[in-house]
Design an enzyme around this catalytic site. Structure first.
Site, mmCIF file in Angstrom:
data_model
loop_
_atom_site.group_PDB
_atom_site.id
_atom_site.type_symbol
_atom_site.label_atom_id
_atom_site.label_comp_id
_atom_site.label_asym_id
_atom_site.label_seq_id
_atom_site.Cartn_x
_atom_site.Cartn_y
_atom_site.Cartn_z
ATOM 1 N N ARG A 99 5.448 -3.592 17.418
ATOM 2 C CA ARG A 99 6.170 -3.410 16.165
ATOM 3 C C ARG A 99 6.715 -4.761 15.765
ATOM 4 O O ARG A 99 7.400 -5.402 16.547
ATOM 5 C CB ARG A 99 7.321 -2.417 16.349
ATOM 6 C CG ARG A 99 8.004 -2.028 15.050
ATOM 7 C CD ARG A 99 9.184 -1.107 15.282
ATOM 8 N NE ARG A 99 8.828 0.112 15.992
ATOM 9 C CZ ARG A 99 8.248 1.175 15.444
ATOM 10 N NH1 ARG A 99 7.967 1.176 14.166
ATOM 11 N NH2 ARG A 99 7.961 2.227 16.165
ATOM 12 N N GLU A 116 -5.337 6.685 8.421
ATOM 13 C CA GLU A 116 -4.533 7.894 8.463
ATOM 14 C C GLU A 116 -5.421 9.116 8.237
ATOM 15 O O GLU A 116 -6.228 9.134 7.314
ATOM 16 C CB GLU A 116 -3.498 7.787 7.329
ATOM 17 C CG GLU A 116 -2.272 8.600 7.498
ATOM 18 C CD GLU A 116 -1.204 7.932 8.370
ATOM 19 O OE1 GLU A 116 -1.372 6.780 8.805
ATOM 20 O OE2 GLU A 116 -0.208 8.615 8.630
ATOM 21 N N GLU A 162 0.860 -1.188 0.000
ATOM 22 C CA GLU A 162 0.000 0.000 0.000
ATOM 23 C C GLU A 162 0.884 1.221 0.000
ATOM 24 O O GLU A 162 2.035 1.149 0.436
ATOM 25 C CB GLU A 162 -0.797 0.065 1.310
ATOM 26 C CG GLU A 162 -1.910 -0.897 1.443
ATOM 27 C CD GLU A 162 -2.543 -0.782 2.836
ATOM 28 O OE1 GLU A 162 -1.860 -0.421 3.810
ATOM 29 O OE2 GLU A 162 -3.731 -1.068 2.925
ATOM 30 N N LYS A 192 2.357 4.565 1.558
ATOM 31 C CA LYS A 192 2.533 5.057 2.921
ATOM 32 C C LYS A 192 2.116 6.525 2.927
ATOM 33 O O LYS A 192 2.801 7.371 2.355
ATOM 34 C CB LYS A 192 3.986 4.893 3.362
ATOM 35 C CG LYS A 192 4.226 5.272 4.812
ATOM 36 C CD LYS A 192 5.649 4.945 5.220
ATOM 37 C CE LYS A 192 5.871 5.094 6.717
ATOM 38 N NZ LYS A 192 5.530 6.412 7.242
ATOM 39 N N ARG A 213 -1.713 9.048 12.106
ATOM 40 C CA ARG A 213 -2.326 7.740 12.339
ATOM 41 C C ARG A 213 -3.498 7.884 13.305
ATOM 42 O O ARG A 213 -3.400 8.615 14.289
ATOM 43 C CB ARG A 213 -1.267 6.818 12.944
ATOM 44 C CG ARG A 213 -1.708 5.407 13.239
ATOM 45 C CD ARG A 213 -1.582 4.583 11.997
ATOM 46 N NE ARG A 213 -1.903 3.182 12.204
ATOM 47 C CZ ARG A 213 -1.033 2.241 12.549
ATOM 48 N NH1 ARG A 213 0.229 2.565 12.784
ATOM 49 N NH2 ARG A 213 -1.416 0.984 12.672
ATOM 50 N N ARG A 253 -2.066 8.132 17.928
ATOM 51 C CA ARG A 253 -1.067 7.146 18.322
ATOM 52 C C ARG A 253 -0.646 7.288 19.764
ATOM 53 O O ARG A 253 -0.179 6.343 20.379
ATOM 54 C CB ARG A 253 0.155 7.274 17.411
ATOM 55 C CG ARG A 253 0.441 6.006 16.699
ATOM 56 C CD ARG A 253 1.612 6.177 15.799
ATOM 57 N NE ARG A 253 2.822 5.755 16.476
ATOM 58 C CZ ARG A 253 3.969 5.571 15.849
ATOM 59 N NH1 ARG A 253 4.043 5.805 14.551
ATOM 60 N NH2 ARG A 253 5.023 5.186 16.494
ATOM 61 N N LYS A 306 7.851 -0.995 6.503
ATOM 62 C CA LYS A 306 7.690 0.322 5.896
ATOM 63 C C LYS A 306 8.955 0.670 5.131
ATOM 64 O O LYS A 306 10.062 0.380 5.581
ATOM 65 C CB LYS A 306 7.409 1.372 6.963
ATOM 66 C CG LYS A 306 8.458 1.459 8.043
ATOM 67 C CD LYS A 306 8.099 2.459 9.118
ATOM 68 C CE LYS A 306 9.177 2.497 10.175
ATOM 69 N NZ LYS A 306 8.787 3.182 11.383
HETATM 70 P P1 AMP Z 1 6.763 5.817 10.634
HETATM 71 O O1 AMP Z 1 5.896 6.830 11.339
HETATM 72 O O2 AMP Z 1 7.581 6.387 9.543
HETATM 73 O O3 AMP Z 1 7.500 4.960 11.602
HETATM 74 O O4 AMP Z 1 5.799 4.832 9.856
HETATM 75 C C1 AMP Z 1 4.696 4.222 10.436
HETATM 76 C C2 AMP Z 1 3.497 5.065 10.204
HETATM 77 O O5 AMP Z 1 3.170 5.112 8.832
HETATM 78 C C3 AMP Z 1 2.240 4.541 10.814
HETATM 79 O O6 AMP Z 1 2.136 4.808 12.177
HETATM 80 C C4 AMP Z 1 1.170 5.256 10.031
HETATM 81 O O7 AMP Z 1 0.869 6.515 10.621
HETATM 82 C C5 AMP Z 1 1.827 5.550 8.708
HETATM 83 N N1 AMP Z 1 1.177 4.928 7.562
HETATM 84 C C6 AMP Z 1 0.974 5.579 6.414
HETATM 85 N N2 AMP Z 1 0.367 4.794 5.509
HETATM 86 C C7 AMP Z 1 0.170 3.603 6.108
HETATM 87 C C8 AMP Z 1 -0.420 2.376 5.670
HETATM 88 N N3 AMP Z 1 -0.891 2.215 4.439
HETATM 89 N N4 AMP Z 1 -0.447 1.369 6.559
HETATM 90 C C9 AMP Z 1 0.054 1.521 7.814
HETATM 91 N N5 AMP Z 1 0.612 2.639 8.264
HETATM 92 C C10 AMP Z 1 0.681 3.679 7.430
#
Ligand code: AMP
Length: 541
Positions: free
Chosen positions: A402, A289, A239, A241, A246, A261, A408
């Site tokens: 996690r 999101e 998907e 990102k 969140r 979050r 990601k």
């Molecule tokens: P990061 O904040 O960079 O550690 O990445 C994780 C965050 O990506 C999650 O907490 C979500 O807020 C965000 N996110 C964006 N798109 C998605 C998605 N398709 N699935 C899950 N998380 C996503």
């Protein structure tokens, strides 16, 4: 006679005094084991740091000044002395415990249920004077240790190195219940107290899922390139990102709650999302999101940022920066929790619910080879998104964890070479190590701070750096050591924002240390002009 609060305070003190997780669990289990019913429920909540269940979304909301005033009345010390002691020790609760008169040590102390009752009464009282009266009464009868933990509970931070998961494990240990069953019951009920009481009676499986309390978020592990997942791509769905905030969306009838979050209720900040979801049919819990929305697509995080922190956004801001909810998971539908179902099944349910409208649905794509995943990554970036997420199709939803079931992939923007200007001790695993670094960029011949980094170095590296920083400390301000500007770090970050918090006028979002640049002198560090260039690049200016 009810059971004494002393047991709770002793367990917290014991947990604070040991570093090992198992020892902390043992102390807490020891305090819970002899209790039952409402006393057990209250003790479990108090060990987790609040008299409230998570579902209540309540806080005691007592300010520092109110607590200090009550402490002043009880100890006879003036506010200034109390403030100075709290600053010197670094903790108001501990300071008040120490300032209580000598006879306090001999007090028989408080009972669990009265502490529970009085702390709960605090949130019902509006006036500071009424709150102070309740606190004063508790402190008058508390032993020093009890006073310490009462005040810590009021200030919202026990800081004993234990969290809800530790209390869950203590419940499992005290009553011989499986850890997973305890965790599930706590997640479904939103109440560590009820969970403890039911565990003692062997009735955990009677706890049913309830909406409208915060649930932990499933988190992803990072990958740096497509090759890393080459051998297992067929197991995953991809998907985009999205770059937003969140949120979990709970909905039943026209009632909607959005939790961030940090598990805060942020519904009031996004009234248009609440309204749209409230009009959708059905009852559900979605993960997704909150994004800025423009011309039928996700807009930049920078625009969304202007909506953040506005508790009740004014109409012109709502019109200028509309937001939307993009859902990518479904955790409950109707009365049925779906956490333990496979992603594929949850996705099918999400698509069914999405047909009713009220929110947008993430698009799911497959990549068979690393080259195809790279194409998806590029396409996601072209759509203005941050990168891609991979979700294992057979994976369950692990709330608050996690894992490797979600990955990601995003690109760090750029890195900056910065100079460390101050250091501080870390928390948790890194308590006692100088692991938190404040760093600066150059502005002419001065250095201006731009951020603080905690992650990226190994414990071994941190220890080595600690020795060096101790040698080059130039001044101490409480826990902070100013250091001679000698050490250059390369830091990566997710993005740059304008900020008044730092002298540079900018802040880095999620800075992490890439490496120590032993090869660079502070005079070669990056400048505030370079920061501005990167910032302009992000704005598309
Ligand atoms: P990061 O904040 O960079 O550690 O990445 C994780 C965050 O990506 C999650 O907490 C979500 O807020 C965000 N996110 C964006 N798109 C998605 C998605 N398709 N699935 C899950 N998380 C996503």
């Amino acid at each position: 006679m009810g059971s004494p609060y002393r047991g709770v305070a002793d367990a917290l003190e014991g947990a604070a005094a040991t570093r090992g997780k198992l020892a902390k669990i043992e102390r807490m289990a020891g305090a819970l084991a002899p209790l039952s019913g409402p006393e057990l429920a209250a003790a479990a909540r108090l060990l987790s740091g609040s008299p409230y269940a998570e579902w209540e979304q309540a806080v005691t909301s007592v300010g520092w000044a109110t607590v200090a005033r009550a402490a002043s009345a009880v100890t006879g010390w003036d506010l200034e002395t109390i403030g100075a002691s709290a600053r010197a020790i670094g903790d108001l609760g501990e300071a008040i415990g120490l300032l209580l008169p000598p006879e306090a040590s001999g007090r028989s102390g408080l009972e669990i249920l009265e502490v529970d009752d009085r702390l709960r009464a605090l949130s019902a009282r509006r006036k500071a004077a009424e709150k102070a009266e309740i606190i004063e009464d508790l402190l008058r009868r508390a032993s020093p240790r009890e006073a310490k933990y009462l005040v810590k509970t009021l200030s919202g931070g026990l800081r004993v190195g234990a969290d809800l998961a530790t209390v869950e494990e203590a419940i499992a240990a005290a009553f011989g219940s499986p850890r997973e069953a305890v965790a599930r019951a706590r997640r479904d009920s939103g109440d560590i107290g009820e969970t403890a009481a039911m565990a003692r009676e062997g009735r955990l499986d009677e706890i049913r899922f309830r909406l409208f309390h915060p649930i932990g978020f499933m988190l992803a592990s990072p990958i740096e390139n497509a090759e890393e997942v080459a051998g297992e791509l067929s197991l995953f769905a991809a998907e985009d990102k999205f770059d937003g905030i969140r949120a979990h969306a709970h909905k039943s009838g026209s009632r909607v709650a959005l939790f961030s979050r940090t598990l805060d209720d942020v519904t009031a900040q996004f009234p248009e999302i609440a309204l749209a979801l409230g009009a959708a049919p059905g009852q559900f819990l979605l993960d997704g999101e909150i994004v800025a929305w423009k011309d039928d697509r996700v807009d930049s995080f920078f625009r969304l940022q202007r909506r953040l922190g506005r508790k009740a956004p004014p109409a012109d801001l709502l019109a200028e920066i509309p937001v939307a909810f993009v859902a990518y998971d479904c955790l409950a539908s109707g009365e049925t929790p779906l956490f333990e179902r496979a992603w594929t099944e949850r996705r099918a349910e999400l698509e069914r619910i999405a047909a009713g409208g009220g929110f947008f649905l993430s698009a799911v794509r497959d990549a068979a080879t690393p080259a195809e995943l790279e194409d998806l990554f590029r396409a996601a970036r072209e759509r203005g998104n941050e990168g891609v997420m991979l979700k294992r199709k057979d994976s369950v939803y692990l709330a608050g964890k996690r894992g490797r079931a979600w990955r990601k992939w995003k690109k760090a923007l750029a890195t900056l070479d910065v100079v460390v200007t101050a250091v501080e001790q870390g928390n948790g695993k890194r308590a006692g190590m100088l692991s938190d670094y404040t760093f600066a960029v150059r502005d002419g011949d001065r250095l201006v701070n731009i951020g603080k980094a905690y992650t990226g170095l190994t414990d071994e590296e941190i220890r080595k750096m600690g020795t060096r920083f101790r040698k080059i400390t130039t001044a101490r301000y409480g826990p902070v050591r100013a250091v001679a500007p000698e050490v250059v770090l390369e830091v990566a970050f997710d993005t740059i924002q304008k900020s008044t918090r730092h002298k540079s006028g900018y802040a880095l979002r999620f800075p992490r240390i890439v490496r120590i640049r032993e090869d660079k002198l502070p005079a070669e560090a990056d400048t505030v002009q370079r920061v501005e260039e990167i910032w302009r690049g992000i704005q598309g200016m």
